[in-house]
Design a protein around this motif. Structure first.
Motif, short mmCIF file in Angstrom:
data_model
loop_
_atom_site.label_atom_id
_atom_site.label_comp_id
_atom_site.label_asym_id
_atom_site.label_seq_id
_atom_site.Cartn_x
_atom_site.Cartn_y
_atom_site.Cartn_z
N VAL A 634 -5.72 2.18 9.17
CA VAL A 634 -6.73 1.14 9.40
C VAL A 634 -8.08 1.79 9.73
CG1 VAL A 634 -7.41 -0.76 10.92
CG2 VAL A 634 -5.05 -0.58 10.13
N ARG A 635 -8.08 2.78 10.63
CA ARG A 635 -9.33 3.45 11.00
C ARG A 635 -10.00 4.09 9.77
NH1 ARG A 635 -5.69 5.62 15.09
NH2 ARG A 635 -5.98 4.56 17.09
N GLU A 636 -9.18 4.77 8.97
CA GLU A 636 -9.72 5.43 7.78
C GLU A 636 -10.37 4.42 6.84
OE1 GLU A 636 -10.64 8.68 5.44
OE2 GLU A 636 -9.60 8.75 7.37
N ALA A 637 -9.74 3.27 6.68
CA ALA A 637 -10.28 2.25 5.78
C ALA A 637 -11.56 1.62 6.34
CB ALA A 637 -9.24 1.17 5.54
N MET A 638 -11.73 1.64 7.66
CA MET A 638 -12.90 1.02 8.28
C MET A 638 -14.16 1.88 8.18
SD MET A 638 -11.17 -0.59 11.72
CE MET A 638 -12.74 -1.18 12.41
N VAL A 761 0.98 -5.90 9.36
CA VAL A 761 -0.31 -5.22 9.22
C VAL A 761 -0.40 -4.51 7.87
CG1 VAL A 761 -1.76 -3.37 10.14
CG2 VAL A 761 -0.64 -4.97 11.70
N SER A 762 0.68 -3.85 7.49
CA SER A 762 0.68 -3.12 6.21
C SER A 762 0.45 -4.07 5.05
CB SER A 762 2.00 -2.38 6.05
OG SER A 762 2.04 -1.71 4.81
N ARG A 763 1.09 -5.23 5.08
CA ARG A 763 0.92 -6.21 4.01
C ARG A 763 -0.46 -6.83 4.01
NH1 ARG A 763 5.85 -10.21 4.55
NH2 ARG A 763 4.64 -11.29 2.95
N ALA A 764 -1.12 -6.87 5.19
CA ALA A 764 -2.45 -7.48 5.29
C ALA A 764 -3.55 -6.56 4.77
CB ALA A 764 -2.74 -7.87 6.74
N LEU A 765 -3.27 -5.26 4.68
CA LEU A 765 -4.30 -4.31 4.23
C LEU A 765 -4.69 -4.56 2.78
CD1 LEU A 765 -3.00 -0.99 5.82
CD2 LEU A 765 -5.11 -2.19 6.41
N ALA A 766 -5.97 -4.37 2.49
CA ALA A 766 -6.43 -4.46 1.11
C ALA A 766 -5.86 -3.31 0.31
CB ALA A 766 -7.96 -4.44 1.07
N ARG A 767 -5.46 -3.58 -0.91
CA ARG A 767 -4.86 -2.53 -1.74
C ARG A 767 -5.94 -1.82 -2.54
NH1 ARG A 767 -0.44 -1.79 0.98
NH2 ARG A 767 0.76 -3.71 1.26
#
Length: 767
Positions: A634-638, A761-767
């Protein structure tokens, strides 16, 4: 009593001339030299270079006086000492176990059979010279003690390496045969057959006169196909993988000895090596029947020793002299379709490598693992039960008629179309993409059971439903039916029948991968698979019997097994079953049936599968590690979105959170750039605890939702429900943050909640 005296029994040099009279086909001579190169590749285990062997034979217009045969490889090469031993008659650098060839004797037989003059040129990477050694049979035959001349030839490039064996002064019959186009074609096919496993699975390349030698691939039904007998699904491919007890292998004579001896029981040698022994491979059903192209291939160290062998199809009754043929006996033309590939590296072959020592206990044990001790036909010996893999296939597929799905026989009007399926197999081996899978064969069998029907109206029906590979007269009337006996593909009222591949494609398009289940699983007793798991919504799943099911498994492309889970099914929506656990139950049952090991408890198979996928262990440590990994993701994606306005997000955090982040930065990245630079670039987000990350997300959801960091829509929904959208992500994220920060001692139900939160949370992440 006279004193013992001795005589010199060292082989005379003329023995090499005699070796040339030993019966070896020309392709076998070449195979002996290729064996040595492939042995080198296998022992080097170097995946950085492409292992290649190039065979050169005389062209059709060659002159015998200058013609030669060469076998060149790009292996590691040999030193002068090694090549001296390699060409000495009767000596072998390979032990009796663990290698394809016997370089010494095999080398001398093959080269002496082909010609009278042999040159070996070899060198290792880094050596400054090539070593060139010459064997001249004419001189050897007339010399009491032959000293093979050699010389050192400077290398232009010290990085070059490999070995080339060149045979010249070819014998007349060999020269005349080997330059013929038909002979070269036959040799290429033979080599492609015996080395098919190494060429296909190890990435080895073999060429003959600059033409690539292609492996002979088995044209078998897919592992997902099956027939049903007495309520049991019998799949068209049966896997065999059995670990045998370890023994002491004699490196001199090849005998297998018990573990408690110090000397070989056969020859007294001290050179004993403890070796694991394993029989593995498969037997299955070919997509076509043939008078000779059936039977089981038996391999030793990747090379076929027996090709399409039929010994397993015979049973020797007690007190009988001659064995009885049990398959095929239901076809007047004696055609069969049971094939296989069995690896038995521990069984000793003969010197020509076209047979095993059939009286040995090792060979008899291999045969029993395949076909059992009792007849394949139970009625032949009442009171016996044969549950071997071959007996299972025999029960399901012994007949070559009638046509249809009951025996997986393509046909028309109840009659098999064997000649046509053989033509299809040729197209398969010519790499025609339309014939790569068994779909054409299956459609033909299906269409036989579901013949086309006349249209209900008087209008002309459109769409032929012609199946690739079938002639018009094999299709039935042109009545608008597709290959499954369903409406054709022209006209809105006549949609085409959905194939299995189309169905699975639809499932994938409406699903998302279960990444934590996906991967390779290897179970010693049940074989290996590459699992691809999917969560499917909005689609009704249909199993192989065309019945609805909450979970289905399919294997269209071995070794990939696909499992689809219908999340809309009441089993999950109302009864709360864990989709992953139910998926593993189906996978476990598939493995048991495929391996014919229904005696293995289902719970044990599930446990082994879970052991192979420890990332999902329900332990505090595993869950804490999972929480940290997911928060890092999550941090990396932000980072790129925080970098757009870093000061805004930095000032959302508390003073304590900022100091903690700076301490983590100093500890994790000593001597790096100043901390202030991390703030200006947005990189500071990497070092914030989970609760601080939550605070930033809550304060600026428009920055991180809408398929940026999280896939959930935010801007496009009504303001009254935006808080709910955010909390559906931040709630589970809070469970992960708590475990990351404190690692409290959690009970089983709390650990299960953390795992569920991680999945959300994993499923909520943008792919």
């Amino acid at each position: 009593m006279s004193e013992s005296r001795f005589i010199d029994v060292t082989p005379h040099p003329r023995i090499l001339g005699v070796l040339g009279d030993i019966e070896f086909a020309n392709w076998q001579c070449l195979a002996e030299l290729i064996d040595n190169a492939f042995d080198e590749f296998l022992s080097a285990n170097d995946t950085t270079k492409k292992p290649t062997v190039a065979v050169s034979l005389p062209p059709a217009n060659a002159d015998r006086s200058t013609a030669s045969i060469s076998v060149r490889d790009n292996g590691r090469g040999m030193s002068l000492e090694a090549v001296t031993k390699a060409i000495s008659a009767g000596w072998t650098s390979n032990a009796r176990h663990g290698a394809l060839g016997l370089f010494g004797m095999g080398f001398n037989i093959s080269t002496a059979r082909l010609g009278r003059h042999t040159t070996v040129v070899t060198s290792r990477e880094g050596d400054t010279h090539w070593v060139e050694v010459v064997l001249n049979l004419a001189e050897i035959a007339n010399t009491e003690r032959y000293q093979a001349p050699f010389r050192l030839v400077p290398k232009a490039n010290p990085a070059e390496h490999g070995t080339t064996v060149t045979v010249s002064e070819l014998k007349s019959e060999q020269f005349q045969a080997l330059r013929r186009t038909n002979t070269q074609k036959a040799i290429r096919e033979n080599l492609g057959d015996i080395y098919s496993y190494l060429l296909e699975t190890k990435g080895f390349t073999l060429t003959l006169n600059n033409k690539k030698v292609f492996p002979r691939r088995q044209c078998v039904w897919d592992e997902s196909r099956f027939v049903t007998r007495n309520g049991v699904d019998i799949h068209a491919v049966q896997r065999i993988d059995r670990e045998l007890s370890a023994r002491l292998a004699c490196m001199d004579c090849g005998n297998w000895n018990p573990l408690d001896v110090e000397l070989c029981e056969e020859c007294g040698s001290e050179r004993l090596s403890k070796r694991a022994r394993r029989v593995h491979g498969w037997i299955g059903i070919q997509r076509y029947v043939h008078k000779s192209e059936y039977g089981i291939d038996f391999l030793r160290n990747g090379r076929k020793i027996l090709i399409r062998d039929k010994r397993a199809f015979y049973w020797l009754p007690e007190d009988a002299v001659d064995p009885e043929l049990e398959y095929p006996i239901d076809d007047k033309s004696a055609r069969g379709r049971i094939v296989g590939e069995i690896h038995c590296d521990h069984v000793t072959p003969n010197y020509q490598k076209n047979a095993f020592e059939f009286e040995s206990l090792e060979w008899q044990q291999v045969l029993r693992l395949i076909r059992g001790d009792t007849p394949l036909r139970p009625k032949r010996l009442p009171g016996t039960v044969n549950d071997s893999p071959l007996a299972l296939l025999y029960t399901g597929y012994r007949r070559n008629s009638p046509a249809g799905l009951s025996y997986l026989i393509p046909g028309k009007d109840g009659q098999p179309i064997h000649e046509k399926t053989y033509e299809w197999a040729k197209r398969f081996r010519d790499n025609d993409p339309d014939y790569e899978t068994d779909e054409i064969w299956y459609r033909s069998a299906y269409q036989n059971d579901h013949p086309p029907t006349e249209p209900d109206t008087g209008d002309d029906a459109s769409g032929t439903g012609i199946l690739p590979g079938l002639d018009d007269d094999e299709q039935g009337d042109d009545d608008g039916t597709g290959p499954h006996g369903q409406p054709g593909d022209k006209g809105e009222s006549n949609p085409p029948a959905e194939t299995v591949e189309d169905r699975l494609k639809r499932y994938r398009e409406h699903g998302e991968p279960l990444l934590d289940l996906n991967g390779k699983y290897n179970l010693a007793d049940l074989g290996s698979i590459e699992l691809s798991a999917w969560l499917v919504k909005g689609q009704k799943l249909i199993d192989r019997r065309e019945q609805p099911a909450p979970v289905v498994t399919y294997m269209l492309r071995s070794p990939t097994l696909e499992v689809f889970v219908n999340l809309d099914d009441p089993l999950f929506q109302r009864r709360g079953a864990d989709p992953r656990d139910i998926a593993l139950v189906e996978v476990s049952e598939y493995l048991r049936v495929r391996a014919s090991r229904l005696d293995t408890p289902l719970s044990r198979v599930i446990a082994h599968l879970k052991d192979s996928n420890a990332v999902d262990d329900l332990t505090p440590t595993a869950m804490a590690d999972m929480a940290e990994r997911l928060l890092d993701q999550v941090r990396e994606a932000m980072i790129p979105f925080v970098a757009e306005s870093p000061q805004r997000h930095w000032h959302v955090t508390t003073e304590m959170e900022r100091k903690d982040a700076q301490r983590r930065f100093a500890f994790e990245v000593p001597g790096a750039e100043p901390w202030g630079d991390q703030i200006e670039t947005g990189e500071f987000i990497r070092y914030l605890r989970g609760n601080a990350v939550k605070r930033i997300l809550r304060e600026a959801p428009e920055t991180f939702f809408d398929n940026r960091v999280f896939a959930r829509a935010y801007e496009g929904v009504d303001e009254s429900v935006r808080d709910v959208v955010v909390e559906r992500v931040l709630g589970p994220l809070g469970d992960l943050a708590l475990l990351e920060e404190q690692r409290p001692r959690l009970e089983l139900d709390e650990l299960a909640r953390v795992r569920a939160s991680a999945r959300l949370v994993s499923r909520a992440l943008a792919r």
